[in-house]
Motif scaffolding. Sequence first.
Motif, PDB file in Angstrom:
ATOM      1  N   ILE A 235      40.225  43.461  45.003  1.00  0.00           N
ATOM      2  CA  ILE A 235      40.951  44.563  45.626  1.00  0.00           C
ATOM      3  C   ILE A 235      39.966  45.326  46.507  1.00  0.00           C
ATOM      4  N   VAL A 236      40.271  45.412  47.786  1.00  0.00           N
ATOM      5  CA  VAL A 236      39.389  46.086  48.746  1.00  0.00           C
ATOM      6  C   VAL A 236      40.055  47.384  49.181  1.00  0.00           C
ATOM      7  N   THR A 237      39.361  48.506  48.984  1.00  0.00           N
ATOM      8  CA  THR A 237      39.843  49.823  49.394  1.00  0.00           C
ATOM      9  C   THR A 237      38.793  50.477  50.290  1.00  0.00           C
ATOM     10  N   PRO A 238      39.126  51.588  50.937  1.00  0.00           N
ATOM     11  CA  PRO A 238      38.120  52.254  51.776  1.00  0.00           C
ATOM     12  C   PRO A 238      36.861  52.657  51.015  1.00  0.00           C
ATOM     13  N   ALA A 239      36.986  52.879  49.705  1.00  0.00           N
ATOM     14  CA  ALA A 239      35.837  53.321  48.915  1.00  0.00           C
ATOM     15  C   ALA A 239      35.009  52.179  48.345  1.00  0.00           C
ATOM     16  N   GLY A 240      35.517  50.941  48.441  1.00  0.00           N
ATOM     17  CA  GLY A 240      34.790  49.816  47.859  1.00  0.00           C
ATOM     18  C   GLY A 240      35.754  48.769  47.347  1.00  0.00           C
ATOM     19  N   SER A 241      35.297  47.945  46.410  1.00  0.00           N
ATOM     20  CA  SER A 241      36.136  46.853  45.935  1.00  0.00           C
ATOM     21  C   SER A 241      35.940  46.632  44.442  1.00  0.00           C
ATOM     22  N   ARG A 242      36.947  45.984  43.832  1.00  0.00           N
ATOM     23  CA  ARG A 242      36.918  45.618  42.419  1.00  0.00           C
ATOM     24  C   ARG A 242      37.330  44.153  42.295  1.00  0.00           C
ATOM     25  N   LYS A 243      36.705  43.461  41.348  1.00  0.00           N
ATOM     26  CA  LYS A 243      37.063  42.074  41.089  1.00  0.00           C
ATOM     27  C   LYS A 243      37.850  41.979  39.790  1.00  0.00           C
ATOM     28  N   LEU A 244      38.929  41.191  39.811  1.00  0.00           N
ATOM     29  CA  LEU A 244      39.765  40.981  38.635  1.00  0.00           C
ATOM     30  C   LEU A 244      39.683  39.514  38.241  1.00  0.00           C
ATOM     31  N   THR A 245      39.298  39.271  36.992  1.00  0.00           N
ATOM     32  CA  THR A 245      39.231  37.911  36.467  1.00  0.00           C
ATOM     33  C   THR A 245      40.155  37.825  35.265  1.00  0.00           C
ATOM     34  N   ALA A 246      41.170  36.969  35.352  1.00  0.00           N
ATOM     35  CA  ALA A 246      42.195  36.889  34.321  1.00  0.00           C
ATOM     36  C   ALA A 246      42.009  35.658  33.444  1.00  0.00           C
ATOM     37  N   VAL A 247      42.527  35.734  32.222  1.00  0.00           N
ATOM     38  CA  VAL A 247      42.655  34.573  31.350  1.00  0.00           C
ATOM     39  C   VAL A 247      44.077  34.559  30.786  1.00  0.00           C
ATOM     40  N   GLY A 248      44.571  33.358  30.495  1.00  0.00           N
ATOM     41  CA  GLY A 248      45.893  33.225  29.881  1.00  0.00           C
ATOM     42  C   GLY A 248      47.029  33.622  30.797  1.00  0.00           C
ATOM     43  N   SER A 249      46.778  33.587  32.104  1.00  0.00           N
ATOM     44  CA  SER A 249      47.772  34.048  33.072  1.00  0.00           C
ATOM     45  C   SER A 249      47.859  33.088  34.243  1.00  0.00           C
ATOM     46  N   ASP A 250      49.096  32.770  34.636  1.00  0.00           N
ATOM     47  CA  ASP A 250      49.342  32.016  35.863  1.00  0.00           C
ATOM     48  C   ASP A 250      50.298  32.776  36.771  1.00  0.00           C
ATOM     49  N   SER A 251      50.361  34.099  36.590  1.00  0.00           N
ATOM     50  CA  SER A 251      51.203  34.929  37.445  1.00  0.00           C
ATOM     51  C   SER A 251      50.555  36.295  37.622  1.00  0.00           C
ATOM     52  N   THR A 252      50.730  36.853  38.814  1.00  0.00           N
ATOM     53  CA  THR A 252      50.159  38.146  39.167  1.00  0.00           C
ATOM     54  C   THR A 252      51.224  38.953  39.893  1.00  0.00           C
ATOM     55  N   VAL A 253      51.416  40.187  39.444  1.00  0.00           N
ATOM     56  CA  VAL A 253      52.398  41.069  40.082  1.00  0.00           C
ATOM     57  C   VAL A 253      51.659  42.061  40.972  1.00  0.00           C
ATOM     58  N   VAL A 254      52.136  42.214  42.213  1.00  0.00           N
ATOM     59  CA  VAL A 254      51.583  43.196  43.139  1.00  0.00           C
ATOM     60  C   VAL A 254      52.705  44.161  43.503  1.00  0.00           C
ATOM     61  N   TRP A 255      52.425  45.466  43.302  1.00  0.00           N
ATOM     62  CA  TRP A 255      53.500  46.460  43.432  1.00  0.00           C
ATOM     63  C   TRP A 255      52.998  47.745  44.061  1.00  0.00           C
TER      64      TRP A 255
END
Length: 306
Positions: A235-255
């Motif tokens: 996730i890239v924002t004006p203040a910087g970025s964060r990395k998301l690493t998932a397990v047990g998931s094959d779906s991602t919701v963006v809202w």
Amino acid sequence: MSESSNRPPISLSPGQWSFTRWNTIGQLEALEVHHPLFQATIFLQGAHLAHFAPQDQMEWLWLSDTARFEPGRPIRGGVPICWPWFGDPARNPPEVRKRIHSDAAHGFARSVLWKLEDVRESAHEVEISLSLDANEDFADVWTGHALALLTFSFSVRGCQLALTTTNLDSNPMAFSQALHTYFSTADISRTRVLGLGTSNYIDALNDWEYCTQDGPVYFEGETDRIYESGEPLTIVTPAGSRKLTAVGSDSTVVWNPGPDKAARLSDFPDTAWKTMLCVETANAAGDYRVLNEGQSHTLGVFIGRT
């Protein structure tokens, strides 16, 4: 999936906690972690992570300025736990839907009290575990018997959530779920999500039509999508970025609710859609899971620095 130190935290009783304290916020009990390397707040209602920030950093999560901390009321922001179903019951697969006896979205786990199981502390990390026994007490809204165990791991590198569901019933159990994470941004129009390019997704705003992502996800108003992907994201924002690493998931919701829906949401300022987004680690839509008696499944995410 742990990103923590190799030295295990030490399990301690309340009188021995060094960094973790009970507090009452509004009408709800919470555990507040004040570690030299990070801070966090977890509410027992909903096993709800409302705050996390490493030392000398701004808040990583978004929490509504008008959130109300009341019994039975879901908290707007942080990381609500959607379980044992995600979203509108009517939009769930038949195997999940037949267990649900409620019109309420996102299950009951986010609005009931969880039990504190353990607090483990070290010089580098704090782990907190809470559980929910979904038994006959919930028979009016859901058919089944399952144990949900949620473990939070905090360190200077980030925070990890691991939600383990165990089927305690003699019949197979189908369920959907999500770690409904709200992130802060200074400007949603200058925010993007990387890692979903070329993924197929369901567009919930367009009669659940299937579409294909082309490049980064940008936000140009209301957004509500279920991506068929559990790949690492940034996730890239004006203040910087964060990395998301998932397990047990094959779906991602963006809202993101956009301006019109934001005006209709409870506990949500009308203009707050400009400063938040949700990227949710999920088992949603076709990625729902089925457990036989005694089987377990863990859904987890590590949110870290890039």
